[in-house]
Design an enzyme around this catalytic site. Structure first.
Site, mmCIF file in Angstrom:
data_model
loop_
_atom_site.group_PDB
_atom_site.id
_atom_site.type_symbol
_atom_site.label_atom_id
_atom_site.label_comp_id
_atom_site.label_asym_id
_atom_site.label_seq_id
_atom_site.Cartn_x
_atom_site.Cartn_y
_atom_site.Cartn_z
ATOM 1 C CE LYS A 74 27.018 52.344 32.831
ATOM 2 N NZ LYS A 74 26.095 51.229 32.564
ATOM 3 C CB SER A 127 28.439 45.840 34.809
ATOM 4 O OG SER A 127 27.396 46.314 35.633
ATOM 5 C CG ASP A 128 26.470 49.320 29.368
ATOM 6 O OD1 ASP A 128 25.778 50.135 30.003
ATOM 7 O OD2 ASP A 128 26.289 49.062 28.171
ATOM 8 C CB SER A 129 24.145 44.248 29.314
ATOM 9 O OG SER A 129 23.029 44.769 30.002
ATOM 10 C CB ALA A 146 31.257 44.977 29.133
#
Length: 198
Positions: A55, A71-73, A109
């Site tokens: 991203k 970001s990612d979760s 993250a």
């Protein structure tokens, strides 16, 4: 230098606003399903990190000169399987039943990119425990719209502890530094293509 958030997520925008960080938000435009398919061999920790990087890189490539935060979760169950966002009410109820009375990990993250290169990253795990849920509670919860709003990511924590993800190879916390960014293996071309980064 301005910060660009590579996400239209309401919760991520709210976090930056609450922290007093000035930013602009834009749509990342990453095909997450294709990227996950290309990265299916990664651990949950590395998958969250890779998606955050994709991203950040995608937006950074079209916005040089800016710091871009991706970001990612994701939720990983005890057996290692990953829960995607529910597609409908029945799917959300199935997710809740899978987590009922069990533990799971929430991996989060964040990666900052500048001029198409990752320069900072951080990954963290929250260990969570969902209390046993009755069918009646699940239906009430879904009626209230909570699962949709939270994406089932921060669901009913009974107990939770947080710790920085630990590098397997060196036993050191992954802190946000240029050094840590440089040490992460490069994303495979198939994942970059699938996500539309190249």
């Amino acid at each position: 230098m301005s910060l660009i958030l590579a996400s239209q997520s309401v919760s991520r925008r709210a976090m930056l606003t609450a922290a007093g960080v000035p930013f602009e938000a834009t749509f990342a435009g990453v095909d997450e399903d294709a990227a996950k398919a290309a990265l299916r061999d990664l651990t949950p920790r590395d998958l969250a990190d890779a998606l955050a990087e994709l991203k950040a890189l995608k937006v950074s490539a079209r916005m040089p000169g800016y710091l871009v935060l991706g970001s990612d979760s994701l939720v990983a169950l005890e057996d290692g399987s990953i829960l995607d966002k529910p597609v409908d009410r029945a799917d959300a109820a199935a997710h809740l039943r899978l987590m009922s009375g069990k533990r799971h990990d929430l991996w989060s993250a964040a990666v900052v990119a500048e001029n198409g290169q990752a320069i900072w990253r951080h990954v963290e795990r929250a260990k969570m425990h969902v209390r046993p849920l009755s069918d009646a509670f699940i239906e009430t919860y879904l009626d209230a719209g909570m699962a949709r709003d939270l994406g089932l990511r921060r669901l009913l924590p009974h107990r939770r502890s947080r710790r920085a993800a630990v590098r397997q190879d060196r036993g050191q916390p992954v802190h946000g530094t240029r050094h840590a960014a440089a040490q992460r293996p490069r994303l495979p071309p198939r994942a970059r293509r699938a996500a539309g980064v190249i």
